[in-house]
Design a protein around this motif. Structure first.
Motif, short mmCIF file in Angstrom:
data_model
loop_
_atom_site.label_atom_id
_atom_site.label_comp_id
_atom_site.label_asym_id
_atom_site.label_seq_id
_atom_site.Cartn_x
_atom_site.Cartn_y
_atom_site.Cartn_z
N ASP A 107 0.74 -1.08 -0.06
CA ASP A 107 0.30 0.03 0.01
C ASP A 107 0.33 2.02 -0.38
OD1 ASP A 107 -2.00 2.36 0.59
OD2 ASP A 107 -2.59 0.79 1.87
N VAL A 108 0.90 1.94 -1.11
CA VAL A 108 2.02 3.42 -1.38
C VAL A 108 1.79 4.35 -0.41
CG1 VAL A 108 2.77 4.91 -2.92
CG2 VAL A 108 2.77 2.86 -3.91
N ALA A 109 0.07 3.91 -0.02
CA ALA A 109 -0.08 5.12 0.45
C ALA A 109 0.16 5.18 2.02
CB ALA A 109 -1.70 5.39 0.89
N LYS A 110 0.71 3.97 2.79
CA LYS A 110 0.54 3.62 3.95
C LYS A 110 1.92 4.26 4.00
CE LYS A 110 -2.94 0.97 6.37
NZ LYS A 110 -2.87 -0.85 7.24
N LEU A 111 3.18 3.77 2.82
CA LEU A 111 4.42 3.60 3.20
C LEU A 111 4.46 4.88 3.68
CD1 LEU A 111 5.30 0.68 0.57
CD2 LEU A 111 6.05 1.19 3.06
N ILE A 112 3.80 6.29 2.54
CA ILE A 112 3.97 7.44 2.39
C ILE A 112 3.91 7.63 4.19
CG2 ILE A 112 3.53 9.38 2.06
CD1 ILE A 112 2.98 8.38 -1.20
N GLN A 193 1.46 12.55 -1.83
CA GLN A 193 0.33 11.56 -0.65
C GLN A 193 -0.36 12.05 -1.71
OE1 GLN A 193 -0.60 8.76 0.53
NE2 GLN A 193 0.33 9.60 2.86
N LYS A 194 -0.69 13.19 -1.52
CA LYS A 194 -1.79 14.22 -2.58
C LYS A 194 -2.18 13.85 -4.40
CE LYS A 194 -1.98 18.16 1.17
NZ LYS A 194 -1.45 19.52 0.38
N LEU A 195 -0.78 13.31 -4.93
CA LEU A 195 -1.13 12.90 -5.99
C LEU A 195 -1.45 11.59 -6.06
CD1 LEU A 195 2.40 14.85 -7.34
CD2 LEU A 195 0.11 15.33 -8.11
N LEU A 196 -0.97 11.19 -4.84
CA LEU A 196 -1.72 9.74 -4.74
C LEU A 196 -2.76 9.04 -4.54
CD1 LEU A 196 -0.92 6.59 -4.77
CD2 LEU A 196 -1.16 6.72 -2.54
N GLN A 197 -3.92 10.42 -4.31
CA GLN A 197 -5.11 10.51 -3.94
C GLN A 197 -5.94 10.79 -5.87
OE1 GLN A 197 -6.47 13.28 -1.12
NE2 GLN A 197 -5.01 12.89 0.57
N VAL A 198 -4.36 11.40 -6.04
CA VAL A 198 -5.86 11.73 -7.97
C VAL A 198 -5.41 10.74 -8.59
CG1 VAL A 198 -4.79 13.16 -9.89
CG2 VAL A 198 -4.90 13.89 -7.20
N ALA A 199 -4.15 9.80 -8.55
CA ALA A 199 -3.81 8.62 -9.38
C ALA A 199 -4.97 7.50 -9.10
CB ALA A 199 -2.03 7.98 -9.04
N ILE A 200 -5.62 7.89 -7.74
CA ILE A 200 -6.60 6.15 -7.42
C ILE A 200 -7.72 6.37 -7.81
CG2 ILE A 200 -4.54 4.93 -6.82
CD1 ILE A 200 -6.00 5.04 -3.57
N LEU A 225 11.78 3.61 -1.62
CA LEU A 225 11.90 3.01 -2.40
C LEU A 225 10.69 1.28 -2.26
CD1 LEU A 225 13.88 0.74 -4.51
CD2 LEU A 225 14.95 -0.24 -2.35
N LEU A 226 10.18 1.62 -3.64
CA LEU A 226 8.78 0.74 -3.55
C LEU A 226 9.14 -0.39 -3.93
CD1 LEU A 226 6.18 3.23 -5.24
CD2 LEU A 226 6.86 2.86 -2.52
N SER A 227 8.61 -1.67 -3.76
CA SER A 227 8.92 -3.01 -3.92
C SER A 227 8.16 -3.03 -5.38
CB SER A 227 8.17 -3.48 -2.77
OG SER A 227 7.42 -4.22 -2.82
N ASP A 228 8.35 -4.01 -5.94
CA ASP A 228 8.23 -4.89 -7.47
C ASP A 228 6.75 -4.72 -7.39
OD1 ASP A 228 10.15 -3.82 -8.74
OD2 ASP A 228 11.07 -5.97 -8.99
N GLU A 229 6.04 -5.40 -6.25
CA GLU A 229 4.53 -5.71 -5.84
C GLU A 229 3.98 -4.45 -5.79
OE1 GLU A 229 7.07 -6.73 -4.65
OE2 GLU A 229 7.51 -9.25 -5.42
N ALA A 230 4.21 -3.73 -5.03
CA ALA A 230 3.94 -2.27 -4.67
C ALA A 230 3.27 -1.42 -5.92
CB ALA A 230 4.58 -1.59 -4.04
N VAL A 231 4.34 -1.48 -7.16
CA VAL A 231 3.82 -0.77 -8.32
C VAL A 231 3.13 -1.74 -8.47
CG1 VAL A 231 5.38 0.10 -10.63
CG2 VAL A 231 6.25 0.08 -8.23
N GLU A 232 2.99 -2.54 -8.99
CA GLU A 232 2.19 -3.35 -9.39
C GLU A 232 1.02 -3.22 -8.76
OE1 GLU A 232 1.22 -7.63 -11.07
OE2 GLU A 232 3.21 -7.48 -10.17
N VAL A 233 0.46 -3.25 -8.22
CA VAL A 233 -0.90 -2.99 -7.81
C VAL A 233 -0.78 -1.32 -7.63
CG1 VAL A 233 -1.69 -2.88 -4.71
CG2 VAL A 233 -0.16 -4.65 -5.19
#
Length: 253
Positions: A107-112, A193-200, A225-233
């Protein structure tokens, strides 16, 4: 000696004005020493805190093995429980902890929001990752696998350590949040974090989501560093098609 004292006071009388810059230099040196002492004290307290939390984790792990810790589903290896039932419980607990970790990892939002959970340089996160590696290595192939009593005990201990290490790492990550970053880096995290809200955001167009996603990656570059799995999700969330508009009701005849 008398001549030295008279010479000193003669010098002091002639160059009395040097007292002020010397006092300033002395004051600056005192403040610098005070800051250094404070930094040393804070570093010492941090080391004590980390050692204390890891020692607490060790005690909690032992309590878990006695069935008195925060995870009652982990039972004592010496209890009158069939080996396959014990392994089933242990593997269920193992899976639960891993699922809780993946909630952060994917969850990229949680990682941020809690970047320390993905930062192996943080001592408590590193301890959790080591505990995970150990538990994963000791996990039997299945609950009905033929394993020795010693192996079951080792796995019990490993899952207990894994559970406690996660609790400690999570608590520390929620305490730290973004405090280990500079002010400029924290601003980048906030923008991401704000851009992520737009992205999803399903109400945004696909082009808007794609641009926002690219900017999220740019803001996080070098910070998290985002994992490959996080990027895929995340990419799957960004690529989701917009919901089809509701059909218009037919005009009444």
């Amino acid at each position: 000696m008398d001549e030295f004292i008279r010479g000193f006071w003669t010098f002091a009388g002639s160059y009395w004005w040097l007292v002020f810059p010397l006092m300033g230099m002395a004051g600056g040196a005192a403040k610098a020493w005070e800051r250094a002492a404070k930094n040393r004290h804070e570093r010492r307290l941090e080391r004590i805190r980390v050692k204390g939390e890891m020692k607490a984790a060790e005690f909690e792990a032992k309590a878990l093995m006695r069935g008195t810790g925060a995870h009652p589903q982990i039972v004592d290896a010496a209890a009158s429980v069939a080996p396959d039932e014990l392994l089933t419980r242990l593997m269920g607990e193992h899976d639960e902890i891993t699922a809780r970790w993946l909630d952060y990892e994917l969850d990229v939002a949680k990682l941020i929001a809690f970047p320390a959970m993905s930062d192996g340089r943080q001592p408590l996160t590193a301890a959790f990752l080591r505990a995970k590696k150990t538990a994963d290595a000791l996990r039997p192939a299945s609950a009905d696998a033929k394993v020795s009593e010693q192996r079951i005990t080792e796995y019990l201990d490993a899952v207990g350590n894994y559970a406690v290490a996660f609790e400690v790492a999570e608590r520390d990550a929620r305490r730290l949040r973004d405090s280990t970053f500079t002010e400029d880096e924290r601003k980048r995290l906030d923008r991401a974090q704000k851009l992520l809200q737009v992205a999803i955001d399903e109400s945004a167009t696909q082009a808007e989501r794609h641009v926002a996603y690219q900017r999220v990656r740019e803001e996080l570059d070098g910070l998290i560093l985002l994992s490959d799995e996080a990027v895929e999700v995340l990419e799957k969330q960004v690529a989701r098609e917009l919901p089809a508009p509701a059909p218009r009701p037919e005009a009444e005849q």
